[in-house]
Design a protein around this motif. Structure first.
Motif, PDB file in Angstrom:
ATOM      1  N   SER A  93       0.824  -1.209   0.000  1.00 46.42           N
ATOM      2  CA  SER A  93       0.000   0.000   0.000  1.00 46.42           C
ATOM      3  C   SER A  93       0.859   1.261   0.000  1.00 46.42           C
ATOM      4  CB  SER A  93      -0.938  -0.003   1.204  1.00 46.42           C
ATOM      5  OG  SER A  93      -0.218   0.039   2.427  1.00 46.42           O
ATOM      6  N   LYS A  95       3.811   1.547  -1.394  1.00 44.90           N
ATOM      7  CA  LYS A  95       4.309   1.693  -2.759  1.00 44.90           C
ATOM      8  C   LYS A  95       3.238   2.290  -3.662  1.00 44.90           C
ATOM      9  CE  LYS A  95       6.839  -0.684  -6.409  1.00 44.90           C
ATOM     10  NZ  LYS A  95       7.568  -1.905  -6.802  1.00 44.90           N
ATOM     11  N   LEU A  96       2.000   1.876  -3.479  1.00 44.98           N
ATOM     12  CA  LEU A  96       0.901   2.462  -4.246  1.00 44.98           C
ATOM     13  C   LEU A  96       0.738   3.943  -3.932  1.00 44.98           C
ATOM     14  CD1 LEU A  96      -1.810  -0.364  -3.995  1.00 44.98           C
ATOM     15  CD2 LEU A  96      -0.347   0.203  -5.954  1.00 44.98           C
ATOM     16  N   CYS A  97       0.944   4.320  -2.670  1.00 47.29           N
ATOM     17  CA  CYS A  97       0.856   5.736  -2.293  1.00 47.29           C
ATOM     18  C   CYS A  97       1.918   6.561  -3.013  1.00 47.29           C
ATOM     19  CB  CYS A  97       1.002   5.886  -0.780  1.00 47.29           C
ATOM     20  SG  CYS A  97      -0.377   5.246   0.188  1.00 47.29           S
ATOM     21  N   CYS A 100       0.960   6.657  -6.837  1.00 43.49           N
ATOM     22  CA  CYS A 100      -0.244   7.409  -7.196  1.00 43.49           C
ATOM     23  C   CYS A 100       0.038   8.899  -7.311  1.00 43.49           C
ATOM     24  CB  CYS A 100      -1.368   7.142  -6.189  1.00 43.49           C
ATOM     25  SG  CYS A 100      -1.246   8.044  -4.636  1.00 43.49           S
ATOM     26  N   ALA A 119      -7.243   6.750  -6.735  1.00 44.61           N
ATOM     27  CA  ALA A 119      -6.024   6.030  -6.361  1.00 44.61           C
ATOM     28  C   ALA A 119      -5.461   6.563  -5.052  1.00 44.61           C
ATOM     29  CB  ALA A 119      -4.981   6.165  -7.478  1.00 44.61           C
ATOM     30  N   SER A 123      -5.560   4.060  -1.766  1.00 36.79           N
ATOM     31  CA  SER A 123      -4.222   3.646  -1.322  1.00 36.79           C
ATOM     32  C   SER A 123      -3.974   4.021   0.133  1.00 36.79           C
ATOM     33  CB  SER A 123      -3.157   4.290  -2.219  1.00 36.79           C
ATOM     34  OG  SER A 123      -3.282   3.869  -3.551  1.00 36.79           O
ATOM     35  N   LEU A 126      -6.113   1.890   2.541  1.00 40.87           N
ATOM     36  CA  LEU A 126      -5.510   0.563   2.681  1.00 40.87           C
ATOM     37  C   LEU A 126      -4.318   0.607   3.625  1.00 40.87           C
ATOM     38  CD1 LEU A 126      -5.321  -2.404   1.814  1.00 40.87           C
ATOM     39  CD2 LEU A 126      -3.974  -1.664  -0.164  1.00 40.87           C
ATOM     40  N   CYS A 127      -3.517   1.647   3.503  1.00 39.78           N
ATOM     41  CA  CYS A 127      -2.334   1.804   4.350  1.00 39.78           C
ATOM     42  C   CYS A 127      -2.722   2.001   5.818  1.00 39.78           C
ATOM     43  CB  CYS A 127      -1.517   2.991   3.831  1.00 39.78           C
ATOM     44  SG  CYS A 127      -0.027   3.327   4.772  1.00 39.78           S
ATOM     45  N   THR A 169     -11.377  -0.839   3.621  1.00 39.37           N
ATOM     46  CA  THR A 169     -11.006  -0.309   2.310  1.00 39.37           C
ATOM     47  C   THR A 169     -12.217  -0.230   1.388  1.00 39.37           C
ATOM     48  OG1 THR A 169      -8.812  -1.307   2.586  1.00 39.37           O
ATOM     49  CG2 THR A 169      -9.412  -0.565   0.377  1.00 39.37           C
ATOM     50  N   SER A 282       3.792   9.486   3.305  1.00 40.08           N
ATOM     51  CA  SER A 282       4.252   8.140   2.935  1.00 40.08           C
ATOM     52  C   SER A 282       5.665   7.890   3.457  1.00 40.08           C
ATOM     53  CB  SER A 282       4.218   7.967   1.413  1.00 40.08           C
ATOM     54  OG  SER A 282       2.913   8.110   0.912  1.00 40.08           O
TER      55      SER A 282
END
Length: 312
Positions: A93, A95-97, A100, A119, A123, A126-127, A169, A282
């Motif tokens: 999550s 990494k997605l942050c 995005c 996104a 993200s 989820l984190c 989520t 992040s």
């Protein structure tokens, strides 16, 4: 004369006449004609865009390195003691942050305006959901030593943890779906007094939808911070709550400062402020939670033993 006007010389009268240029045009240097304004947006080619892109890509690479380290040492006590499955999901999550934030850079389009906010919102939920469940597991593990705790601890098994993260989520997914279906952000030209340039940005058609996305993230973050604060004084072998507390303090501070900065920033700089908030929070989560563990795994392997963890 103001650049918004062009000057027309009248030979017979011997005077000057000023004509206002259309909104999408700007007077040239000689004030004799109206030239089209240049489109202005946060680009990958400008200095600010390059700096933000570099920070985002570097953060994604560091997250990948940490993920590889955790995979390589997944059988060691430090990784296993801190709920390794949620740790891996948290790294994904994060990494997605980081990634995005790249969607916010470049020329806005109909689909990029919709995708970037979805996104971002999903993200981060989820984190934060992973952190919240990790904190609840810490509290549950501490209570498991008390009599009659079997009923309480059964609600925090691996399947229940995965289900809780998915449930939290999914709420954000529903919010984003309704928002983007009814009143999505769209690219819009800002024809205000911005000099010779026209700002192209994603305009929020519904402030309520964006507020709900941010509000839900804030609700989860505050709940996680409260739970981690309550668990901060548990025995040291459960000291991940201390790391979560500090990381959530940074997270909340960044996003509290984001709101006034975002509102007061003009044009493309509001986009840069949002990207900076995404990257700062992040990096705060990544460094606060995973840096101490990587330090022990790579540089202090003598502390990465069950005896050392149980003896603290």
């Amino acid at each position: 004369m103001f650049p918004l006007f062009r000057v027309v010389s009248t030979l017979f009268i011997g005077s000057l006449q000023c004509d206002r240029c259309p909104l999408e045009f700007w007077s040239n240097t000689n004030r004799t004609a109206c030239d089209p304004r240049q489109l202005d947006f946060l680009s990958f080619n400008e200095t600010l865009g390059i700096a933000l892109t570099t920070a985002a890509v570097f953060g994604a690479k560091v997250t990948t390195v940490v993920f590889v380290v955790f995979i390589s040492y997944r059988q060691t006590p430090v990784v296993r003691a801190n709920n390794s499955e949620l740790s891996f999901l948290l790294l994904v999550s994060l990494k997605l942050c980081f990634l995005c934030s790249l969607v916010f850079i470049g020329r806005p389009s109909v689909w990029s305006c919709r995708f970037q906010q979805a996104a971002f919102g999903i993200s981060f939920v989820l984190c934060v959901s992973c952190l919240q469940i990790k904190t609840m597991v810490v509290l549950a593990a501490f209570r498991s030593t008390r009599p009659g705790a079997e009923t309480f601890i059964k609600w925090f098994g691996p399947s229940q943890q995965r289900g809780s993260v998915c449930l939290l989520t999914c709420v954000q997914i529903i919010i984003c779906t309704v928002w983007l279906s009814l009143s999505p952000p769209e690219p819009k030209r800002d024809l205000g007094f911005q000099g010779s340039k026209v700002t192209l940005q994603c305009a929020m058609a519904s402030v309520v939808g964006f507020s709900l996305v941010l509000g839900y993230i804030g609700l989860l973050a505050c709940t996680c911070l409260l739970l981690a604060f309550l668990a901060r004084k548990l025995p040291d072998n459960f000291n991940e709550a201390k790391l979560i507390t500090f990381s959530m303090l940074i997270f909340c501070a960044v996003w509290v400062a984001f709101v006034p900065a975002y509102i007061s920033s003009p044009g493309k700089y509001s986009v840069a402020v949002e990207i900076f908030a995404i990257l700062a929070s992040s990096y705060g989560l990544l460094l606060c939670i995973f840096a101490p563990k990587c330090f022990i795994i790579l540089l202090r392997p003598e502390r990465n033993t069950k005896k050392h963890l149980m003896g603290r």
